[in-house]
Structure formats: C-alpha cells, structure tokens
Design a protein around this motif. Structure first.
Motif, PDB file in Angstrom:
ATOM      1  N   PRO A  78       9.491  -0.972   3.768  1.00 46.69           N
ATOM      2  CA  PRO A  78       8.980   0.109   4.617  1.00 46.69           C
ATOM      3  C   PRO A  78       7.454   0.115   4.707  1.00 46.69           C
ATOM      4  CG  PRO A  78      10.472   0.950   2.935  1.00 46.69           C
ATOM      5  CD  PRO A  78      10.206  -0.472   2.595  1.00 46.69           C
ATOM      6  N   ALA A  79       6.966   0.462   5.878  1.00 45.26           N
ATOM      7  CA  ALA A  79       5.529   0.606   6.108  1.00 45.26           C
ATOM      8  C   ALA A  79       5.359   1.773   7.069  1.00 45.26           C
ATOM      9  CB  ALA A  79       4.953  -0.671   6.704  1.00 45.26           C
ATOM     10  N   LEU A  80       4.167   2.339   7.077  1.00 43.53           N
ATOM     11  CA  LEU A  80       3.899   3.466   7.975  1.00 43.53           C
ATOM     12  C   LEU A  80       2.554   3.262   8.667  1.00 43.53           C
ATOM     13  CD1 LEU A  80       4.711   6.668   5.813  1.00 43.53           C
ATOM     14  CD2 LEU A  80       5.970   5.897   7.838  1.00 43.53           C
ATOM     15  N   GLY A  81       2.466   3.734   9.891  1.00 36.97           N
ATOM     16  CA  GLY A  81       1.158   3.943  10.499  1.00 36.97           C
ATOM     17  C   GLY A  81       0.783   5.369  10.117  1.00 36.97           C
ATOM     18  N   ILE A  82      -0.344   5.545   9.445  1.00 34.29           N
ATOM     19  CA  ILE A  82      -0.744   6.899   9.010  1.00 34.29           C
ATOM     20  C   ILE A  82      -2.148   7.179   9.524  1.00 34.29           C
ATOM     21  CG2 ILE A  82      -1.114   8.483   7.079  1.00 34.29           C
ATOM     22  CD1 ILE A  82       0.668   6.809   5.338  1.00 34.29           C
ATOM     23  N   ARG A  83      -2.263   8.224  10.303  1.00 36.95           N
ATOM     24  CA  ARG A  83      -3.585   8.630  10.803  1.00 36.95           C
ATOM     25  C   ARG A  83      -4.512   8.796   9.617  1.00 36.95           C
ATOM     26  NH1 ARG A  83      -7.835   8.866  12.619  1.00 36.95           N
ATOM     27  NH2 ARG A  83      -8.722  10.433  14.033  1.00 36.95           N
ATOM     28  N   ARG A  84      -5.695   8.203   9.725  1.00 36.92           N
ATOM     29  CA  ARG A  84      -6.633   8.168   8.600  1.00 36.92           C
ATOM     30  C   ARG A  84      -6.915   9.555   8.009  1.00 36.92           C
ATOM     31  NH1 ARG A  84      -9.117   3.878   6.068  1.00 36.92           N
ATOM     32  NH2 ARG A  84     -10.974   4.601   5.061  1.00 36.92           N
ATOM     33  N   LEU A  85      -7.069  10.538   8.910  1.00 36.84           N
ATOM     34  CA  LEU A  85      -7.389  11.893   8.448  1.00 36.84           C
ATOM     35  C   LEU A  85      -6.287  12.409   7.529  1.00 36.84           C
ATOM     36  CD1 LEU A  85      -8.537  13.388  11.881  1.00 36.84           C
ATOM     37  CD2 LEU A  85      -9.989  12.657   9.986  1.00 36.84           C
ATOM     38  N   ALA A  86      -5.027  12.101   7.884  1.00 35.89           N
ATOM     39  CA  ALA A  86      -3.892  12.583   7.095  1.00 35.89           C
ATOM     40  C   ALA A  86      -3.785  11.818   5.778  1.00 35.89           C
ATOM     41  CB  ALA A  86      -2.602  12.433   7.905  1.00 35.89           C
ATOM     42  N   LEU A  87      -4.083  10.521   5.817  1.00 38.72           N
ATOM     43  CA  LEU A  87      -4.029   9.715   4.590  1.00 38.72           C
ATOM     44  C   LEU A  87      -5.040  10.248   3.573  1.00 38.72           C
ATOM     45  CD1 LEU A  87      -3.076   7.104   3.072  1.00 38.72           C
ATOM     46  CD2 LEU A  87      -5.035   5.956   4.115  1.00 38.72           C
ATOM     47  N   VAL A  88      -6.273  10.447   4.017  1.00 33.27           N
ATOM     48  CA  VAL A  88      -7.317  10.913   3.097  1.00 33.27           C
ATOM     49  C   VAL A  88      -7.011  12.337   2.636  1.00 33.27           C
ATOM     50  CG1 VAL A  88      -9.777  11.468   2.896  1.00 33.27           C
ATOM     51  CG2 VAL A  88      -9.078   9.327   3.950  1.00 33.27           C
ATOM     52  N   ALA A 115       0.841  -1.209   0.000  1.00 33.22           N
ATOM     53  CA  ALA A 115       0.000   0.000   0.000  1.00 33.22           C
ATOM     54  C   ALA A 115       0.872   1.252   0.000  1.00 33.22           C
ATOM     55  CB  ALA A 115      -0.933  -0.008   1.212  1.00 33.22           C
ATOM     56  N   LEU A 116       1.979   1.194   0.723  1.00 32.42           N
ATOM     57  CA  LEU A 116       2.850   2.376   0.781  1.00 32.42           C
ATOM     58  C   LEU A 116       3.490   2.641  -0.587  1.00 32.42           C
ATOM     59  CD1 LEU A 116       3.649   4.372   3.041  1.00 32.42           C
ATOM     60  CD2 LEU A 116       5.840   3.181   3.151  1.00 32.42           C
ATOM     61  N   ARG A 117       3.889   1.565  -1.276  1.00 36.61           N
ATOM     62  CA  ARG A 117       4.460   1.738  -2.624  1.00 36.61           C
ATOM     63  C   ARG A 117       3.422   2.349  -3.559  1.00 36.61           C
ATOM     64  NH1 ARG A 117       6.679  -3.446  -1.790  1.00 36.61           N
ATOM     65  NH2 ARG A 117       5.152  -4.426  -3.161  1.00 36.61           N
ATOM     66  N   ALA A 118       2.180   1.873  -3.448  1.00 32.67           N
ATOM     67  CA  ALA A 118       1.130   2.402  -4.324  1.00 32.67           C
ATOM     68  C   ALA A 118       0.877   3.881  -4.018  1.00 32.67           C
ATOM     69  CB  ALA A 118      -0.153   1.585  -4.148  1.00 32.67           C
ATOM     70  N   LEU A 119       0.869   4.212  -2.737  1.00 32.33           N
ATOM     71  CA  LEU A 119       0.651   5.603  -2.330  1.00 32.33           C
ATOM     72  C   LEU A 119       1.740   6.503  -2.910  1.00 32.33           C
ATOM     73  CD1 LEU A 119      -1.425   6.958  -0.446  1.00 32.33           C
ATOM     74  CD2 LEU A 119       0.215   6.719   1.416  1.00 32.33           C
ATOM     75  N   ASP A 120       2.967   5.999  -2.887  1.00 28.71           N
ATOM     76  CA  ASP A 120       4.103   6.735  -3.440  1.00 28.71           C
ATOM     77  C   ASP A 120       3.944   6.875  -4.961  1.00 28.71           C
ATOM     78  OD1 ASP A 120       6.648   7.992  -3.007  1.00 28.71           O
ATOM     79  OD2 ASP A 120       7.581   6.254  -3.985  1.00 28.71           O
ATOM     80  N   ALA A 121       3.579   5.763  -5.620  1.00 26.69           N
ATOM     81  CA  ALA A 121       3.445   5.789  -7.083  1.00 26.69           C
ATOM     82  C   ALA A 121       2.321   6.742  -7.509  1.00 26.69           C
ATOM     83  CB  ALA A 121       3.165   4.378  -7.608  1.00 26.69           C
TER      84      ALA A 121
END
Ligand SMILES: Cc1cc2nc3c(=O)[nH]c(=O)nc-3n(C[C@H](O)[C@H](O)[C@H](O)COP(=O)(O)OP(=O)(O)OC[C@H]3O[C@@H](n4cnc5c(N)ncnc54)[C@H](O)[C@@H]3O)c2cc1C
Length: 391
Positions: A98-108, A57-63
């Motif tokens: 690599p992986a991250l915990g990302i607060r949902r509000l910040a991800l969206v 998911a992190l790779r996709a978010l980056d891409a």
C-alpha cells in the motif's frame, strides 16, 4: 543538567520541523528522549513535493503512530506507477504494497500532532542561525535566545544552513535539476502515479486527496531557453493540460532546487544530518520520504546510548552506516532513472520493452523501491483514518 555553560533544554534538538525532523523527533520521543524541534516557519508547513508516500514510508509513518492522525480526505490510495511516453504509449506496474498520495500539509500536521502527543516541544517561527559546542553539549542561537542540548540534528532541508555552517557541504553538482508543483481540485482519475516524459523534463500526476490531484514537474534547464515556469512546463505536457483543463487551482505554485546535494559526512561531534540535509540526488524516484523515515526509525533506538557516550562523532558513527545503506540503494535507483530520462531514445526502447513484459516491470519496481518488504500488507480505512494490517 549543565551543558558546559548553561542548562540543557533537551537531549535532542532538531532543527527543521519538516517530515524528516518530525519523524526523528517522534522516534526519539518513543525512546523516552526529551526532544525540542525548532522550525523557522509558522504552520501550516507546505513545500514542493510530489506527495507520493511509497510503501516503506507509509509503513514507517504507521509505525511512528502518525498515519491514523492524517486526515483521510487529504489522502488517496496509490496502487502503482504508470510511465507515459510522448506518443501516449504507457507502461504500468503495481506497487508491492500500500501507498498513499498525502497532501503535504496533512502529512506534516499528522506528524506534528503525534510529536506533541509524545511530549515533543515544538517551537515555530524560531530560526536557528548559529551553533557552538560546549563542554558536554551543543548550544544553538535562535531568535528566541540560546537553547542547549546534548545532540543536534540538522533536518533543515536541501540547502541546510546548518550543514554549511558545520563545514559539511560538498560542492554543488554540475548538472542542476529543479522541481515545481501545484494542485487542482478534481477527483483523481487514476490510482496510479503517472510519470509523463518530455525531452528534458518529466511531469508527475499524483492523487493527493479525495478531490485533489497534484501536478509536479522536474526539469533540467538547457541554458538557452527562458527560465521555466509551471505554465511553460505544463505546455510541454499537453496530455496533462487536457486532463486538468477547467479544474480550479487548489494551491500556490511551489518550487525547489537545485535538487542534488551532498554532505562530506552525516555526523560530527554532537551533530548529525537527516532528511534532505543529509544528501539528496533527485525526486524522480519519489523516495525522499522513504529515505528520511527509514533513517529516522533505524537511528532512534541507538540515540540513548549515543548520547550517553557523549554524542561524539565516534559514538554517532553507526548512523553513518545506516544512512549509507539506505542512501546507496536510493542513489542507484534514482541514478538509473535519471540516466533514462536524459536519454530519450534509450528510455523509449526500455519502456517499450517493459510494456511487453509487465511482470518484469513489477519485479523491478519491487526490487527498486521496497526490497525489504515484510510481506503482504493492506491499508485499512478505520473511522476517520487509515492504518496498515498484515494480510
Ligand atoms: C518536486 C518534488 C517532488 C517530490 N516528490 C516526492 C515524492 O513523491 N515522494 C517522496 O517521498 N519525496 C518526494 N520529494 C522529496 C521530499 O519532498 C523531501 O525528501 C522531503 O520533503 C524532505 O523533508 P525534510 O524534512 O528533510 O526537509 P523539508 O521538508 O525541506 O524541511 C526542512 C525544514 O527546515 C526548516 N528550516 C530550514 N532552516 C532552518 C533554520 N535555520 N531554523 C529553523 N528551521 C529551519 C524549513 O523551514 C523546513 O520546514 C520531492 C521533492 C521535490 C522537490
């Protein structure tokens, strides 16, 4: 561009501005499609989620170009997973990337900003309550009036009103599990996601910011006891309660469920389902975002041709195969973890065995969650953000 009885507002209308809808909107906009996202709630969009963004998911978010728009104060690196038994014995393994915990509000928020930068039209407080097919398109009825497009993507979550309206719902699963989560303001004490076990429930502790820890529970009601609440679930995990004692709450409690949902099909004429709306088994493997992002990024390059082909069920069929490939692996891993969670004696025996063979545990983690890893990648802090680099 007439769509039967009106003007087409977009090539693709996405219903639902959660992570799945936004990821698809961004990926489609990168293919130069005109995209409209309709979301019934106002921002900021929160939801019950463990907030672990695992390596795929992190790779996709980056891409997608959204990772460096996520505020790093709302992120915390995740190095691995630690399973903790009732007696405190734990087994841990590092993630393959690599992986991250990302607060949902910040991800969206990061996804929304990327979508807007690419010209995606975002309509908040806009509920879709019906859809109908017209000559060469599809029209949705919203509280702002009708909007027409060539193709409709239902990214409207677990309960997916659109899936139901399209007759694609499968009957609910016999066994029902639920999830609930809240945050405390506390610097994370570990870079591992902790999964604590108790009979009938698991407790998840995820670092979700520089000064924030997320606590989530998944459980299956036993039918006899009073309905569980966040507080009664916390009582079943004294080690977690002790860790967070005295820390101020950082969010309202949010819940979700029943978690397991299935669709009869992911495509119909001018309609496709994505994210939780397309099907979901359970959150125990922390893979909902990997599944949604993986499907969105693989599907998007095919969309221009699919739309040119009339977005018929037949022309959308390749997406069914993409989904099946991602979902099969996710369902296998999730099913295996659920089977262990439901059989405490077996689970204890398996975790005790893995405790003695940590390398085997790490291999299993890699095979389970990231079999398609492109090789070593590192997470690089850059200014006010993060990005990924090949090591
Ligand atoms: C307790 C818990 C823990 C989890 N932990 C993790 C984890 O650690 N890692 C992970 O990857 N996944 C995890 N998941 C799963 C993950 O949260 C989901 O897979 C993900 O949120 C799916 O996103 P989505 O966009 O499909 O759905 P949602 O985020 O639910 O978005 C759907 C959107 O559609 C909107 N909508 C609905 N109907 C309409 C309508 N008629 N008109 C307009 N808008 C509409 C809703 O308002 C909502 O914003 C967890 C889930 C739970 C419940």
């Amino acid at each position: 561009m007439p769509a039967g009885d009106g003007i087409v507002d977009a090539d693709l209308i996405v219903v639902g501005g959660g992570p799945a809808g936004l990821a698809l909107a961004i990926a489609a906009a990168l293919e130069r499609l005109h995209v409209l996202v309709l979301e019934r709630r106002p921002p900021p969009l929160d939801k019950a989620c463990g907030e672990g963004v695992l390596p795929p998911a992190l790779r996709a978010l980056d891409a997608l170009g959204a990772l460096d728009l996520v505020d790093p104060a709302d992120c915390a690196p995740i190095d691995g997973i630690r399973y903790v038994q009732e007696d405190g014995v734990s087994v841990e393994g590092r993630l393959p990337g690599p992986a991250l915990g990302i607060r949902r509000l910040a991800l969206v928020d990061g996804l929304r900003r990327r979508a807007l930068a690419l010209g995606v039209e975002l309509r908040d407080r806009c509920t879709v309550f019906a859809h109908r097919r017209v000559d060469r398109g599809i029209v949705v009825e919203t509280d702002e009036g009708p909007r027409a497009g060539r193709l409709l993507a239902a990214a409207d979550g677990l309960a997916s009103p659109l899936r139901r309206a399209a007759g694609l719902d499968r009957p609910e699963a016999r066994r029902r599990r639920f999830g609930v989560r809240a945050h405390v303001r506390l610097p994370p004490w570990s870079h591992f996601v902790e999964v604590h076990f108790a009979p009938g429930a698991e407790g998840y502790v995820t670092p979700a910011g520089r000064d924030r820890v997320g606590v989530a529970f998944l459980w299956e009601p036993d039918g006899a006891s009073a309905p569980a609440t966040f507080e009664t679930l916390l009582d079943r995990f004294p080690a977690i309660r002790e860790r967070i004692a005295g820390a101020p709450w950082d969010s309202r409690v949010r819940g979700a469920g029943p978690l397991e949902r299935h669709a009869r099909a992911r495509v119909a004429d001018r309609l496709l389902l994505i994210g939780d709306a397309a099907g979901y088994v359970d959150a125990i493997s922390g893979e909902g975002l990997s599944l949604a992002f993986g499907c969105a990024t693989e599907l998007a390059p095919l969309l221009p041709l699919m739309i040119a082909g009339g977005a018929t069920a037949e022309s959308l069929r390749p997406y069914e195969r993409i989904f099946a490939r991602h979902f099969r692996r996710y369902a296998r891993v999730t099913g295996a973890l659920l089977a262990l969670s439901r059989r405490p004696r077996l689970r204890r025996a398996v975790l005790d065995a893995l405790h003695r063979r940590p390398q085997l545990f790490e291999r299993l983690i890699r095979l389970a969650i990231d079999p398609g890893s492109p090789g070593p990648t590192v997470l690089v802090p850059s200014g006010r953000s993060f990005h990924l680099e090949r090591a």
